[in-house]
Write a protein that holds these residues in place. Structure first.
Motif, PDB file in Angstrom:
ATOM      1  N   CYS A 149       0.424   0.469  -6.715  1.00 19.76           N
ATOM      2  CA  CYS A 149       0.064   0.990  -5.401  1.00 19.76           C
ATOM      3  C   CYS A 149       0.131   2.514  -5.356  1.00 19.76           C
ATOM      4  CB  CYS A 149       1.013   0.449  -4.338  1.00 19.76           C
ATOM      5  SG  CYS A 149       0.977  -1.349  -4.202  1.00 19.76           S
ATOM      6  N   SER A 193      -4.796  -0.697  -2.065  1.00 19.57           N
ATOM      7  CA  SER A 193      -3.934  -1.137  -3.164  1.00 19.57           C
ATOM      8  C   SER A 193      -3.900  -2.652  -3.190  1.00 19.57           C
ATOM      9  CB  SER A 193      -2.517  -0.593  -2.987  1.00 19.57           C
ATOM     10  OG  SER A 193      -2.514   0.806  -3.128  1.00 19.57           O
ATOM     11  N   GLU A 230       0.782   5.614  -2.705  1.00 17.83           N
ATOM     12  CA  GLU A 230       1.352   5.910  -1.402  1.00 17.83           C
ATOM     13  C   GLU A 230       0.916   7.307  -0.977  1.00 17.83           C
ATOM     14  OE1 GLU A 230       5.439   3.401  -1.170  1.00 17.83           O
ATOM     15  OE2 GLU A 230       5.544   5.307  -2.235  1.00 17.83           O
ATOM     16  N   THR A 246       1.514   2.844   2.143  1.00 18.78           N
ATOM     17  CA  THR A 246       0.788   2.311   0.996  1.00 18.78           C
ATOM     18  C   THR A 246      -0.696   2.279   1.315  1.00 18.78           C
ATOM     19  OG1 THR A 246       2.684   0.953   0.420  1.00 18.78           O
ATOM     20  CG2 THR A 246       0.580   0.314  -0.533  1.00 18.78           C
ATOM     21  N   SER A 264       3.679   4.316  -6.235  1.00 24.89           N
ATOM     22  CA  SER A 264       4.816   3.624  -5.630  1.00 24.89           C
ATOM     23  C   SER A 264       5.717   2.949  -6.658  1.00 24.89           C
ATOM     24  CB  SER A 264       4.334   2.583  -4.615  1.00 24.89           C
ATOM     25  OG  SER A 264       3.645   1.543  -5.280  1.00 24.89           O
TER      26      SER A 264
END
Length: 62
Positions: A18, A12, A20, A8, A33
């Motif tokens: 988020c 974020s 990734e 991540t 994510s």
């Protein structure tokens, strides 16, 4: 960054939105994510590094 593992973004927030990133040596993958099966963007490592460097540089501007 550990290769081939999703991580991540350190930028974020805690709001569930988020990004990734996965470094696979020959490409860097980026996904959301919250919907990991929706697909990803893929970058050449040099292009990803240039993007990150640009963002970091812009983040420091007043």
């Amino acid at each position: 960054m550990e290769r081939d593992a999703w991580r991540t973004s350190s930028r974020s927030g805690n709001n569930g939105q988020c990004v990734e990133v996965r470094d696979r040596r020959v490409q860097v993958d980026v996904r959301d994510s919250t919907v990991p099966d929706a697909g990803m963007l893929t970058f050449a490592p040099a292009a990803w590094d240039a993007f990150v460097d640009t963002i970091k540089g812009n983040a420091r501007r007043p």
